[in-house]
Design an enzyme around this catalytic site. Structure first.
Site, PDB file in Angstrom:
ATOM      1  N   GLN A 185       4.832   6.449 -17.229  1.00  0.00           N
ATOM      2  CA  GLN A 185       5.480   5.135 -17.169  1.00  0.00           C
ATOM      3  C   GLN A 185       4.448   4.034 -16.960  1.00  0.00           C
ATOM      4  OE1 GLN A 185       7.762   4.603 -13.568  1.00  0.00           O
ATOM      5  NE2 GLN A 185       9.131   3.149 -14.541  1.00  0.00           N
ATOM      6  N   GLU A 199      15.577   5.831 -13.104  1.00  0.00           N
ATOM      7  CA  GLU A 199      14.470   6.250 -12.229  1.00  0.00           C
ATOM      8  C   GLU A 199      14.913   6.310 -10.770  1.00  0.00           C
ATOM      9  OE1 GLU A 199      11.004   3.686 -12.259  1.00  0.00           O
ATOM     10  OE2 GLU A 199       9.843   5.111 -11.095  1.00  0.00           O
ATOM     11  N   GLU A 234      12.038  -2.861   0.484  1.00  0.00           N
ATOM     12  CA  GLU A 234      12.393  -4.288   0.684  1.00  0.00           C
ATOM     13  C   GLU A 234      13.040  -4.847  -0.580  1.00  0.00           C
ATOM     14  OE1 GLU A 234       9.442  -2.984   1.334  1.00  0.00           O
ATOM     15  OE2 GLU A 234       9.171  -3.228   3.491  1.00  0.00           O
TER      16      GLU A 234
HETATM   17  C1  LIG Z   1       3.868   7.378  -5.435  1.00  0.00           C
HETATM   18  C2  LIG Z   1       3.931   6.226  -6.390  1.00  0.00           C
HETATM   19  C3  LIG Z   1       4.077   6.463  -7.759  1.00  0.00           C
HETATM   20  C4  LIG Z   1       4.115   5.381  -8.662  1.00  0.00           C
HETATM   21  N1  LIG Z   1       4.205   5.652 -10.004  1.00  0.00           N
HETATM   22  C5  LIG Z   1       4.192   4.639 -10.887  1.00  0.00           C
HETATM   23  C6  LIG Z   1       4.226   4.901 -12.292  1.00  0.00           C
HETATM   24  O1  LIG Z   1       4.250   6.052 -12.729  1.00  0.00           O
HETATM   25  N2  LIG Z   1       4.198   3.866 -13.150  1.00  0.00           N
HETATM   26  C7  LIG Z   1       4.168   2.562 -12.711  1.00  0.00           C
HETATM   27  O2  LIG Z   1       4.187   1.661 -13.548  1.00  0.00           O
HETATM   28  N3  LIG Z   1       4.110   2.271 -11.385  1.00  0.00           N
HETATM   29  C8  LIG Z   1       4.120   3.276 -10.466  1.00  0.00           C
HETATM   30  N4  LIG Z   1       4.054   3.003  -9.107  1.00  0.00           N
HETATM   31  C9  LIG Z   1       3.894   1.615  -8.675  1.00  0.00           C
HETATM   32  C10 LIG Z   1       5.089   1.045  -7.943  1.00  0.00           C
HETATM   33  O3  LIG Z   1       6.156   0.810  -8.830  1.00  0.00           O
HETATM   34  C11 LIG Z   1       4.617  -0.242  -7.232  1.00  0.00           C
HETATM   35  O4  LIG Z   1       3.654   0.141  -6.274  1.00  0.00           O
HETATM   36  C12 LIG Z   1       5.755  -0.956  -6.545  1.00  0.00           C
HETATM   37  O5  LIG Z   1       6.616  -1.526  -7.501  1.00  0.00           O
HETATM   38  C13 LIG Z   1       5.268  -2.034  -5.566  1.00  0.00           C
HETATM   39  O6  LIG Z   1       4.374  -2.901  -6.177  1.00  0.00           O
HETATM   40  P1  LIG Z   1       2.955  -3.265  -5.497  1.00  0.00           P
HETATM   41  O7  LIG Z   1       2.281  -1.963  -5.148  1.00  0.00           O
HETATM   42  O8  LIG Z   1       2.246  -4.195  -6.426  1.00  0.00           O
HETATM   43  O9  LIG Z   1       3.290  -3.994  -4.128  1.00  0.00           O
HETATM   44  P2  LIG Z   1       3.630  -5.527  -3.899  1.00  0.00           P
HETATM   45  O10 LIG Z   1       4.628  -5.981  -4.911  1.00  0.00           O
HETATM   46  O11 LIG Z   1       2.343  -6.291  -3.838  1.00  0.00           O
HETATM   47  O12 LIG Z   1       4.329  -5.518  -2.489  1.00  0.00           O
HETATM   48  C14 LIG Z   1       3.608  -5.442  -1.243  1.00  0.00           C
HETATM   49  C15 LIG Z   1       4.638  -5.508  -0.095  1.00  0.00           C
HETATM   50  O13 LIG Z   1       5.346  -6.767  -0.132  1.00  0.00           O
HETATM   51  C16 LIG Z   1       6.757  -6.549  -0.183  1.00  0.00           C
HETATM   52  N5  LIG Z   1       7.389  -7.548  -1.049  1.00  0.00           N
HETATM   53  C17 LIG Z   1       6.962  -7.977  -2.267  1.00  0.00           C
HETATM   54  N6  LIG Z   1       7.822  -8.882  -2.782  1.00  0.00           N
HETATM   55  C18 LIG Z   1       8.842  -9.023  -1.874  1.00  0.00           C
HETATM   56  C19 LIG Z   1      10.045  -9.794  -1.829  1.00  0.00           C
HETATM   57  N7  LIG Z   1      10.391 -10.609  -2.834  1.00  0.00           N
HETATM   58  N8  LIG Z   1      10.850  -9.690  -0.739  1.00  0.00           N
HETATM   59  C20 LIG Z   1      10.535  -8.839   0.293  1.00  0.00           C
HETATM   60  N9  LIG Z   1       9.381  -8.086   0.317  1.00  0.00           N
HETATM   61  C21 LIG Z   1       8.560  -8.165  -0.758  1.00  0.00           C
HETATM   62  C22 LIG Z   1       6.912  -5.175  -0.809  1.00  0.00           C
HETATM   63  O14 LIG Z   1       8.152  -4.584  -0.464  1.00  0.00           O
HETATM   64  C23 LIG Z   1       5.722  -4.424  -0.201  1.00  0.00           C
HETATM   65  O15 LIG Z   1       6.040  -3.939   1.078  1.00  0.00           O
HETATM   66  C24 LIG Z   1       4.017   4.045  -8.188  1.00  0.00           C
HETATM   67  C25 LIG Z   1       3.865   3.812  -6.802  1.00  0.00           C
HETATM   68  C26 LIG Z   1       3.821   4.882  -5.908  1.00  0.00           C
HETATM   69  C27 LIG Z   1       3.637   4.587  -4.439  1.00  0.00           C
END
Ligand SMILES: Cc1cc2nc3c(=O)[nH]c(=O)nc-3n(C[C@H](O)[C@H](O)[C@H](O)COP(=O)(O)OP(=O)(O)OC[C@H]3O[C@@H](n4cnc5c(N)ncnc54)[C@H](O)[C@@H]3O)c2cc1C
Length: 396
Positions: A132, A250, A381
């Site tokens: 993905q 998903e 969140e």
């Molecule tokens: C084990 C694992 C597998 C994954 N596999 C895939 C994959 O196969 N393909 C893929 O594309 N992605 C994958 N991901 C990525 C995952 O979808 C993202 O990590 C996730 O969407 C969060 O984005 P970020 O890491 O950029 O965090 P951020 O968006 O930067 O968030 C950081 C923190 O801020 C909080 N936050 C952000 N915005 C808000 C809001 N509006 N209100 C309240 N709180 C907020 C979040 O909840 C979080 O605690 C994977 C992640 C993990 C951990």
């Protein structure tokens, strides 16, 4: 009803005859869970491959998918009976992966006939493994801000950009990917959903290690990668609708994954072993309460999920309520893993070396891995935001 009972009896007889005996015990390690793919024949033990082959031939890797694409064509009652018979024999699922749980259902729902015919049979047979390509550096929760560019050049799109946290990109054959095709439109309106062969020239993959010690993650780099226009799912610039539909599948899959029936037994056995047994009960009253609470909450989640699954089989598309499953399932899984580590005391905190058995080491790693469940597929969140706005209708 008589037909259903006949189906059940035939299915059981066939399963007993066809399933290799090795498939009647839980996998010894993650490596034995079959994800299929072009490299599968070199990656899995012979019984795992044999089980995949016989089930795929009947279409029973995807029991309810239409026969015209190689699926089992079973009704929801037949599929339920098949699952029950497999559970009675303690049979492993023959195949897992993002093809069966995510892109396949989306193609059935929204894909063109050409894309269905090209991809569904190879998903069902476990020939192609999918990953993905959603997240990017700086575009996780705010996914619609993604910047990977796709510029049209005749019959192809030319892709440039970077994806991150791509689970199993190093093992996958194809990626479903979100790209920006309109740079002037408001951010949600300029995104397109594409299918991309990972062997296309210009695709680079680099693994990243997790806190648990596992390494399923990758960074994916795209440099002038050419993807045929026919690989668009849905409409050009309307990929956000596809992205959300797929996230529904998903989130249900992630919540569903915590329905490990052996866990209840495991938690109680662990607690008896480490905290003592008082006439068949866990000796520590406080821990006994916590265990009972987790198991009651699990039973409620299982029943609610079963109701939702029946709804989906009856034709309801997954909606924002899948966020409830995702949120509740992952938070419950974290509570369960923490409880398992707590009842073991220091034995639950092993990393390597003597003094810990294999189960104990796995428990520590599973506990650490459970933290990631609350992030992947959209953080807790973000799920709470969706539930507040789109399920409960609360104001911003
Ligand atoms: C084990 C694992 C597998 C994954 N596999 C895939 C994959 O196969 N393909 C893929 O594309 N992605 C994958 N991901 C990525 C995952 O979808 C993202 O990590 C996730 O969407 C969060 O984005 P970020 O890491 O950029 O965090 P951020 O968006 O930067 O968030 C950081 C923190 O801020 C909080 N936050 C952000 N915005 C808000 C809001 N509006 N209100 C309240 N709180 C907020 C979040 O909840 C979080 O605690 C994977 C992640 C993990 C951990």
């Amino acid at each position: 009803m008589a037909d259903l009972e006949q189906f059940r009896a035939d299915a059981r007889q066939w399963l007993e005859k066809s399933a290799p005996p090795e498939m009647r015990v839980p996998p010894k390690s993650q490596d034995e869970i079959c994800w299929g793919g072009r490299r599968a024949s070199a990656s899995y033990p012979a019984p795992v491959l044999r089980w995949l082959a016989v089930m795929a031939e009947r279409g029973w890797t995807a029991p309810t998918w239409p026969r015209e694409y190689g699926g089992g064509g079973l009704s929801k009652q037949e599929a339920k009976a098949l699952a029950e018979e497999m559970a009675k024999l303690r049979l492993r699922p023959p195949l897992t992966g993002f093809g069966l749980s995510m892109i396949g259902p989306l193609l059935l729902q929204e894909g063109s006939e050409e894309l269905r015919k090209e991809h569904l049979p190879s998903i069902i047979q476990g020939k192609i493994r999918w990953c993905q390509g959603y997240s990017e550096p700086g575009s996780g929760s705010d996914l619609a801000s993604l910047q990977t560019k796709a510029v049209r050049d005749g019959d192809v799109y030319v892709l440039n950009g970077q994806k991150v946290w791509t689970s199993y990109a190093d093992k996958a054959d194809w990626m479903f990917i979100l790209v920006r095709t309109d740079f002037q439109a408001p951010k949600h309106n300029g995104i397109t959903f594409l299918l991309m062969d990972m062997t296309s020239p210009g695709v680079g993959v680099k693994p990243i290690k997790l806190i648990s010690g596992y390494s399923p993650f990758c960074e994916t780099f795209l440099s002038d990668v050419r993807v045929p226009v026919k690989n668009v799912v849905g409409q050009v610039n309307a990929g956000w609708t596809m992205a959300k539909a797929l996230l529904g599948h998903e989130r249900t899959m992630i919540a569903d994954a915590f329905k490990e029936r052996d866990d209840a037994r495991k938690l109680v056995d662990l607690a008896r072993r480490h905290l003592g047994d008082d006439g068949g009960k866990v000796a520590d009253a406080i821990m006994r309460d916590r265990i009972t609470q987790v198991e009651m909450d699990q039973a409620c989640l299982d029943l609610t999920l079963a109701r939702a699954r029946d709804g989906m089989k009856a034709g309801h598309k997954p909606g924002p309520e899948t966020s409830i499953f995702k949120y509740y399932g992952t938070e419950l899984n974290m509570r369960r893993r923490e409880l398992m580590v707590s009842v073991c005391g220091p034995q639950g905190l092993g990393w390597e070396g003597p003094g810990f058995d294999e189960d104990e080491l796995k428990m520590t790693r599973d506990w650490l891995r459970s933290r990631g469940n609350s992030i992947e597929g959209g953080t807790s969140e973000i799920q709470l935001n969706i539930i507040a706005k789109r399920v409960l209708g609360l104001p911003d």
